[in-house]
Design an enzyme around this catalytic site. Sequence first.
Site, PDB file in Angstrom:
ATOM      1  N   HIS A 431       0.846  -1.193   0.000  1.00 18.34           N
ATOM      2  CA  HIS A 431       0.000   0.000   0.000  1.00 18.34           C
ATOM      3  C   HIS A 431       0.876   1.235   0.000  1.00 18.34           C
ATOM      4  O   HIS A 431       2.050   1.184   0.357  1.00 18.34           O
ATOM      5  CB  HIS A 431      -0.908   0.019   1.228  1.00 18.34           C
ATOM      6  N   SER A 433       1.379   5.346   1.227  1.00 14.93           N
ATOM      7  CA  SER A 433       0.979   6.390   2.178  1.00 14.93           C
ATOM      8  C   SER A 433       2.209   7.236   2.463  1.00 14.93           C
ATOM      9  O   SER A 433       2.861   7.710   1.554  1.00 14.93           O
ATOM     10  CB  SER A 433       0.396   5.759   3.451  1.00 14.93           C
ATOM     11  N   HIS A 573       1.844  -5.891  35.363  1.00 11.15           N
ATOM     12  CA  HIS A 573       1.562  -4.818  34.413  1.00 11.15           C
ATOM     13  C   HIS A 573       2.858  -4.400  33.735  1.00 11.15           C
ATOM     14  O   HIS A 573       3.887  -4.252  34.396  1.00 11.15           O
ATOM     15  CB  HIS A 573       0.952  -3.608  35.146  1.00 11.15           C
ATOM     16  N   SER A 575       5.304  -1.839  31.634  1.00  6.41           N
ATOM     17  CA  SER A 575       5.552  -0.414  31.476  1.00  6.41           C
ATOM     18  C   SER A 575       7.064  -0.198  31.480  1.00  6.41           C
ATOM     19  O   SER A 575       7.811  -0.985  30.917  1.00  6.41           O
ATOM     20  CB  SER A 575       4.856   0.357  32.597  1.00  6.41           C
TER      21      SER A 575
END
Length: 890
Positions: A431, A433, A573, A575
Amino acid sequence: MAGLPEPGDPPGEGTLGAEAFSISYLAGNRLNLDVFPESCRLFLKLLKTRREEVEQVEFLRLNCNEDLITSTLSSLPALRGLKSLVLKGGHSRDDIGACQRGLLASLPQEFEQLQCLAHLDLSFNSFTILPPCIAKLASLRFLSVNHNNLQRLPEDFGQLAKLTFFSAMKNQLKGLPQSIGGLVALQTLNLSENALESLPEEIGNLHSCTELDLSGNELTGIPSSLANLQSLQQLHLHSNLLTTVPVSLACLPHLSRLDLQNNRLRSIPPEIESFPFVHLRGNPLGELEVPLQADDASSEELQRVYLKADEDSFTVTPEGCRVFLACGIQLHFPRSATTTPVTIHFQKRSPDPHWVKLKHHDILLSEALELQPHGIHFHQEVQIWMPYASPHSLNDRELIVRTFDGHKWSDLRTRVKCKGKKHSACCSVSHFSWFLVISRLVEDECKVCQEGGLLFSSVDPNIKVTFPPGVTEEMRTVKLQVLPVSTRDLREITGDSETIASPLLCLSQSSTVDFLQPVKIQLPLPPGVTGLTLDHSRVHLLHSDWDAQNWSDITDQVILEFTHLYALFEVTHFSWYWLWCTTKAYIGGFAKEVYKRLRMYQVNFIALQRKKDPEQVLLQCLPKHKVDPVLKKLHDRYRGPEPSDIVEMFEGEQFFAAFEQGISIDADRPDCIDGRISFSFFSHLKNVKEVYITSEMDRNSKAVKGQVSFYRGEVPENIPEEITRRRKGPDSHWLATLPIKLPKLKTQVNKQPTTPGGFSLPPLNLGNAETGYLTQSNLLGIAGRIGAEWRIIGLNLGLSYQQLERIQYNNREDLHTQILDMLFSWAQQNEKKPDCIDKLIKAMEDSGRQDIADEITTIIGLGRQKYTESIQRVGLHRESSTEDSAIVTG
């Protein structure tokens, strides 16, 4: 040294005699003259005055950036006992600080008489082929020809049977002679950063070789005979085009490093992959075959389309084509990529920070390429080759092409190709762009399923993330990046000489759901401490979200375990995590400041005036640590105000520099907008702009005071005076403002004519009335006939190499302006000299432009003829007037 004769003095002159003169330079059997100006002249003087001592020299160093170096070499065979000879270039630098190659391109045949020579260094010269006399040096053990232009080695190179070290790094070698297998004593062979496409099988005969460096070439395969190098300890093959490696490499008994990074390896024999010293980063391991080769046989048959600088579109047919844009970008459309003809439009855009969303530690290396129509789908992937500005170092970083599909930015698998100083990044897309070339922190990733997994950092193998079974229900992708932190920078910011920290760990995942079970992270302890000596009261584990606005101390929220070398903790978590060891009680604010310094570029703007030409001003944007050395380096050529305040700039951010208070920019340049210069900041590039400035005020009566302002964003339509007086405005448009003072002129400023391109032409006439003049119009006509050889003409006119380099740099967008600048610069300097016309004619003849020399001779001849005729007319008039007077009086 006091009392020594100057290098240009003849032998025997000066306050010291010839004996003292030679002793000052001779140190036993060593003669190191490359640190002295005119070293070749010094050598010849010593050889003439103290020949007996010089002939005993065994170690000699000379500077190859001197004109006398070629004639000096013919004297070297007199040193029969010479064992070590260093003939390196690189002692001179150009105006931008780059090393200049030496003048050596050949060696005299008598050179082979140096049969005791064991050490020869010819680096940083201009050799295109290795002189055949080198192969006759039977005692040679060390040979370095780095940073030359070698395209091949002699066929009899293998005669150097005693050679133990050979380095030809940074040349243009495309192949090796079969005789290289005769170097049976060779222990170190460095052929990195050449253009080697294949290796002869005979390279497997180097049985004594312990280190072989073939990195930075174009090798697509390596011979199986490398398995015969049983002494090999290090094999460097990174940055090639390898698709396979022979399994026989696993049989090398002493191999301790095998570098295969940045190749095209999609698979590797498990016997090799199991070794801990194998480096594989930057290979598409495990991926399906995608045709990324731009130079294969099929693409050679495709139509080639070359676009001019003013063209912005082209047409692609089902037959495919290879498109070469004027800016250096290439696009390769394979056959059947489209079923109907498609017109592609393209343009290069500045990297506007409003829509180019770089991550915290990304560095932008190119402008944005936009290809239209957006969203078009090709049946075959299209290859895009984008040039980029090479950063100084890629340690702990990697290059990728980033694309925007209208909704989000994503990173493409990228291959890098370097040829000399030209660098390009290749990707395949279906594609169109926007596309950018980015340098980012190395990203390691793995797939985590219900069975768990293990993720290592390729930057720091001591960093490890362990996923236990049952950690997730669905497979997710986990990515890891590591940012090393300098202890020096850390202590400078915190003001604590005992503060240390581990590398900064960045973890991310494809899912927004936390893990079902804790994930164990292993971080190396900060440098200088161990688990046995660590004061736990000083340890802080910091955590931050992806916006990195605040850092939280989570030391009390997790269970920290310490081994001798590592810290272990568990999280659910992902991060950013950072382990600190400091005496500070609360370090969240310090961590925020340190992180801010790590991801932002603090720069200074400086504005300096040339001492010889105060109307020329240097504008420069510099990282803060380079300001002092740059100011010191420019001290002899520039004067001006001190640097401005330190400002923080976003990588790739566009900013403007404008002269205010009655001073405007007088420059014909595409980046000059309404008297203001715009450019983008890149941390690894020199953002240097030299402009000529003019004043609207009368500088004959007083000096002009003004200022240079630097600001972000678009050029404001109206610039309030009260804003220009402040360093930073409330809207943060203004970054810095520098005062600058232009001295008053000694003579009246004349309006100077300009060429159609805008180049100012000073009024002048070369020659005199008796010999004839070359007017400004004549010089313009002559300039129109000069082409790419203008630099040779300039040298023959007596202009220095540095002057010509500066002329080319200042007018790099326009060849015609370069020629005008060279010719009129010389004319201004020589218009008062009576022989300037003769010099100009001779310079044209010496440059091979006899046609221009004849034209100048014709012009001067006509001028001389007109002058003679005018004298005759005046003489006749005077005679007739005398006769008339006599008649009247008679």
